[in-house]
Design an enzyme around this catalytic site. Structure first.
Site, PDB file in Angstrom:
ATOM      1  N   LYS A 111       0.852  14.421   0.811  1.00  0.00           N
ATOM      2  CA  LYS A 111      -0.517  14.715   0.362  1.00  0.00           C
ATOM      3  C   LYS A 111      -0.705  16.205   0.079  1.00  0.00           C
ATOM      4  CE  LYS A 111      -2.484  10.834   3.016  1.00  0.00           C
ATOM      5  NZ  LYS A 111      -3.112   9.930   2.022  1.00  0.00           N
ATOM      6  N   LYS A 114     -14.789   8.385  -3.647  1.00  0.00           N
ATOM      7  CA  LYS A 114     -16.016   8.708  -2.899  1.00  0.00           C
ATOM      8  C   LYS A 114     -16.555  10.066  -3.349  1.00  0.00           C
ATOM      9  CE  LYS A 114     -14.072   5.990   0.785  1.00  0.00           C
ATOM     10  NZ  LYS A 114     -13.166   5.988   1.946  1.00  0.00           N
ATOM     11  N   LYS A 173      -8.301  14.097   4.681  1.00  0.00           N
ATOM     12  CA  LYS A 173      -7.496  12.881   4.653  1.00  0.00           C
ATOM     13  C   LYS A 173      -6.441  13.025   5.732  1.00  0.00           C
ATOM     14  CE  LYS A 173      -6.549  13.778   0.228  1.00  0.00           C
ATOM     15  NZ  LYS A 173      -6.857  12.484  -0.382  1.00  0.00           N
ATOM     16  N   ARG A 174      -5.682  11.955   6.028  1.00  0.00           N
ATOM     17  CA  ARG A 174      -4.581  12.086   6.979  1.00  0.00           C
ATOM     18  C   ARG A 174      -3.675  13.245   6.540  1.00  0.00           C
ATOM     19  NH1 ARG A 174      -4.057   8.324  11.416  1.00  0.00           N
ATOM     20  NH2 ARG A 174      -1.936   9.138  11.559  1.00  0.00           N
ATOM     21  N   HIS A 218       0.791  -1.232   0.000  1.00  0.00           N
ATOM     22  CA  HIS A 218       0.000   0.000   0.000  1.00  0.00           C
ATOM     23  C   HIS A 218       0.819   1.276   0.000  1.00  0.00           C
ATOM     24  CE1 HIS A 218      -3.980  -1.864   0.817  1.00  0.00           C
ATOM     25  NE2 HIS A 218      -3.261  -2.765   1.445  1.00  0.00           N
ATOM     26  N   THR A 251      -8.610   6.669  -1.943  1.00  0.00           N
ATOM     27  CA  THR A 251      -9.958   6.146  -2.106  1.00  0.00           C
ATOM     28  C   THR A 251     -10.998   7.242  -1.882  1.00  0.00           C
ATOM     29  OG1 THR A 251      -9.679   5.270   0.131  1.00  0.00           O
ATOM     30  CG2 THR A 251      -9.595   3.694  -1.674  1.00  0.00           C
TER      31      THR A 251
END
Ligand code: 26V
Length: 816
Positions: free
Chosen positions: A560, A666, A554-555, A362, A662
């Site tokens: 990111k 969504k 998100k985290r 992952h 992911t």
């Protein structure tokens, strides 16, 4: 579902009676004196009864058909709430709502009482939960295995703009969904030494004399699929001491010492590890990993032996999927159980192991790849360390036998890293011990082959394969966005609920119907109003629901690039102040996410978001054209409120770093437009949705790779070329947003300039331009909503049902 009114009345009456019976006999409360929490428990228990019936039917059927079992081993299951999930999949949601209204109880209010089961950190744990639901929906005979953490992921409070971690107590009111199985217990051992002995036949064998043994106790939660189709089991292990109390010590007056062993044993299932924590507590983490792997393997071997005469055909009856390397000690543990406990010869045991195990990777981030110090392994799992050495020796021998002598190749594929203290590489162990190794998006899989596992890939060219992630539409559309779901049913018929993968595309023509676009926009507005209420309640900030909701949740991690979004926020703020007369698109920048407790840079980014929010929201010259909010304590339930209310989805990781993502799926499913890089599953979204319906920008993964090779990460050139970027950095660095501590962000900004590892500055101008395109499209509502409808219409492929079907067909061979 359309139904005869009489049948429906009877079902409502039946459910009402069931809830009342549970309230009286299981909860022990009189309806007139019951608290909301008592009602929650009674409803959950009534729903659970329905599942149990399907559960037993399904289990009997698996035995009858001797179906192959799939075991999903995961240290994380990020489940969220189960009430609507269960009721909705059982087809009982409307029935329950009506039954409770008759009793004067509002189901929607009760729903909010359920704590999230947050036994995971982020995407990896949520994926495991989506997969469990899809496996039930598709009738795969699956068992999830994990740990029943007493405390899930910490609760995030924001105090003076800083993240504070608080203990999470999801089990305080008990857990109505689970069944404790006190009779399902396995011993799990640690430490001690290994002795070589001769067995009766004169063969040498290894005997492990452990120093410590704890018990793993099973807790089962039924997982029901869509339309109650089938019900699988999530089995979570709790650690207990062998003896609850050392009576001799207690009687001798040593009251604390008498329970010390209990505390040590039970600490194993006490708390979920935050994903990106550092050295601290490493030993406990390894104990957790071995604990749940050993219990799960003992359990599944016992189940296999109940139906089959021997373990030799294990791979025909069982497929074990390792969710990341966290359970990869399974390679050594399965070998130990087969060879030492079941007396199977090494080579046979190795074939069984490889044919049974499969591994999902992952992340490629070097600091996230698990390795364990050899010393720690020798101390905690001496027999496993021997087995790992032996696997490695056979592995290296086989390469030499094939004529591979290149030192660099042998070093790259060894299970032992020699450079920085000797460590066991869990990724290589999982790779070698599995017949399938998969990535979670096309790009990620390609990068696995060309980077981290390139040498392994050359040796085993058929092993790496791709399984692009998916999401369960039941939770992320049907349950979280009832309004949009009704619209889809109205437009496409009930069948869209059962076959969204096929049917959603039929929505495409509706993108050209102005009426439908209006309804689509109206749904969004109503979700935005609901979110605006949450924002006002939790933060006291009033936002305009007509403004564009621009969302990144998100985290918090540097790759990111929440920082890139914040730089854009500041640039927008400065531009609005400089030209107040321009026709600005009103925006609400919405952030949420947790940072690992030990990740200082991520926590500083949270503080910066809050500092920017305070400054911007209180500046009258902005006139509400820009608002910034950081919603605390992001979790599955908050995501369910945020995602249907998003206009713009931020998926802006440095290309090559986000394995899949992911939440991108969504948001897309709910009709948000994506601004994003060509990273992870964004690439596949772009292929399916069409680049013209997304806002793609930034360096590609090849360009990022090229930058890495050149070693050029100084941002001086990027800043010199962009006065806008320069102004933003100067303002943050100079304390415009932190007047109470003007130098708070000096280190952050100087660091970014000197070494821009995630290429925030390099991508800034491209991001600004993409955001301009966003504004242009927003000014053209017909085109905006056309794209939004097309996003929903084209997301069918991202159903986790599709992903699970691929796993079942290609890896597990587990579909009838
Ligand atoms: C772990 C660590 C640990 C050390 C410091 C940095 C760091 C960064 C990330 C991680 C998480 C690794 C595993 C993980 O959660 N991967 C996520 O898996 C999702 C499901 O496949 C996928 O959608 C996300 O892109 C991926 O980040």
């Amino acid at each position: 579902m359309s139904q005869e009114p009489l049948v429906r009345d009877a079902e409502v009456a039946e459910f009402r009676a069931a809830v009342l019976a549970k309230l009286t006999y299981a909860v022990g409360k009189d309806p007139d004196h019951a608290f909301d929490h008592d009602w929650f428990e009674a409803i959950a228990l009534a729903a659970r009864d329905h599942m149990v019936e399907h559960w037993m039917d399904h289990t009997r059927q698996i035995y009858r058909k001797a179906q192959k079992r799939v075991y999903y081993l995961s240290l994380e299951f990020l489940i969220g709430r189960l009430l609507y999930d269960s009721l909705s999949n059982l087809g009982l949601l409307d029935i329950a709502r009506e039954a409770l209204t008759d009793l004067g109880v509002d189901l929607e209010r009760i729903r909010l009482l359920e704590p999230d089961a947050a036994l995971g950190n982020g995407g990896l744990g949520r994926l495991a939960a989506c997969f469990m639901e899809s496996m039930s929906t598709l009738g795969v005979a699956a068992h999830g295995y994990g740990i029943r953490y007493e405390h899930g992921l910490f609760r995030q409070a924001i105090v003076d703009g800083w993240q504070q971690e608080q203990t999470e107590n999801w089990l305080d009111f008990g857990n109505p969904w689970e069944f404790e199985r006190p009779e399902v217990i396995y011993p799990i051992s640690f430490g001690g030494h290994v002795e070589t002995v001769q067995d009766a036949g004169g063969q040498q064998k290894q005997v492990w004399w452990p120093a410590e043994t704890v018990r793993a106790v099973a807790y089962d939660t039924p997982v029901v699929g869509w339309r109650g189709s089938s019900v699988n089991t999530l089995r979570l292990w709790r650690a207990r001491a062998l003896e609850e109390l050392h009576l001799e010590r207690f009687n001798a007056g040593d009251h604390l010492g008498a329970v010390a062993e209990v505390a040590r044993a039970e600490s194993i299932s006490r708390v979920l590890y935050p994903a990106d924590s550092t050295e601290a507590g490493q030993e406990l983490r390894l104990r957790q990993e071995y604990f749940f792997v050993s219990a799960s393997l003992q359990d599944l071997l016992r189940r296999h032996q109940n139906i089959h005469p021997s373990l030799l055909n294990l791979a025909d009856g069982a497929a074990i999927q390792l969710n990341d390397t966290h359970p990869s000690i399974a390679v050594a543990e399965l070998m130990r159980l087969l060879v030492d406990t079941h007396a199977i010869p090494w080579d046979t045991a190795w074939d069984i192991t490889v044919n049974t195990l499969a591994y999902t990777n992952h992340t490629l981030l070097p600091e996230a790849l698990e390795t364990w110090p050899v010393g720690l392994m020798e101390r905690m799992l001496p027999r496993h360390m021997q087995i790992i050495y032996l696997i490695n020796a056979y592995h290296i021998d086989s390469l030499r036998a094939k004529g591979i002598h290149d030192f660099d190749v042998l070093r790259a594929v060894s299970l032992i890293e020699e450079d920085n203290g000797r460590r066991v590489r869990m990724g290589n162990l999982a790779f070698l011990g599995s017949h399938s190794v998969n990535g979670v998006s096309g790009l990620h899989t390609k990068l696995m082959r060309s980077t981290v596992f390139s040498e392994m890939h050359k040796l085993y060219p058929d092993r790496i394969n791709n399984k692009t992630n998916g999401i369960t539409f039941r939770r992320w559309l049907f349950q979280s966005n009832g309004e949009l779901t009704s619209m889809l049913v109205d437009a496409l018929g009930e069948d869209v609920l059962d076959h969204p993968e096929q049917r959603l595309v039929d929505l495409e023509p509706f993108a050209d119907k102005p009426d439908f676009r209006k309804r689509f926009a109206a749904q969004r507005l109503s979700s935005k109003k609901a979110l605006a209420r949450i924002i006002q309640e939790r933060l006291g900030v009033v936002v305009n629901p007509e403004a564009m909701f621009d969302v990144q949740v998100k985290r918090i991690h540097e790759y990111k690039r929440q920082l890139l979004n914040l730089l854009h926020t500041v640039a927008l703020y400065q531009a609005i102040r400089a030209e107040p007369g321009t026709n600005w698109v009103p925006r609400v920048k919405i952030f949420a996410g947790k940072a690992a407790a030990s990740y200082h840079q991520a926590k500083l980014i949270i503080k910066l978001a809050n500092d920017i929010a305070r400054t911007v929201n209180n500046d009258p010259t902005v006139r509400g054209l820009l608002k910034v909010v950081f919603l605390p304590n992001y979790n599955v339930s908050l995501a369910e409120s945020i995602i249907p209310a998003a206009d713009l989805s931020e998926q802006i990781s440095t290309a090559g770093y986000e394995a899949s993502g992911t939440s991108n799926m969504k948001f897309g499913l709910n009709g948000a437009l994506t601004i994003g890089t060509m990273d992870g599953a964004n690439v596949e979204m772009c292929e399916r949705v069409g680049a013209e319906h997304m806002f793609i920008f930034g360096l590609t993964s090849q360009q990022v790779e090229a930058r890495k090779r050149s070693g050029e990460f100084n941002a001086g050139g990027d800043i010199a070329a962009s006065h806008r970027l320069n102004d933003v950095l100067q303002a943050i660095r100079g304390g415009v947003f932190s007047p109470d501590d003007a130098s708070r962000y000096a280190g952050l900004i100087d660091g970014l300039i000197a070494y821009d590892r995630f290429l925030v500055c390099a991508d800034f101008d491209a991001y600004w331009d993409a955001q301009k395109r966003v504004e242009d499209l927003w000014h053209d509502p017909a085109q905006w909503w056309r794209s939004a409808v097309l996003n929903t219409a084209r997301m069918g492929w991202f159903s986790s049902d599709r992903t699970i079907r691929e796993y079942a067909e290609d890896i597990w061979k587990a579909l009838d």
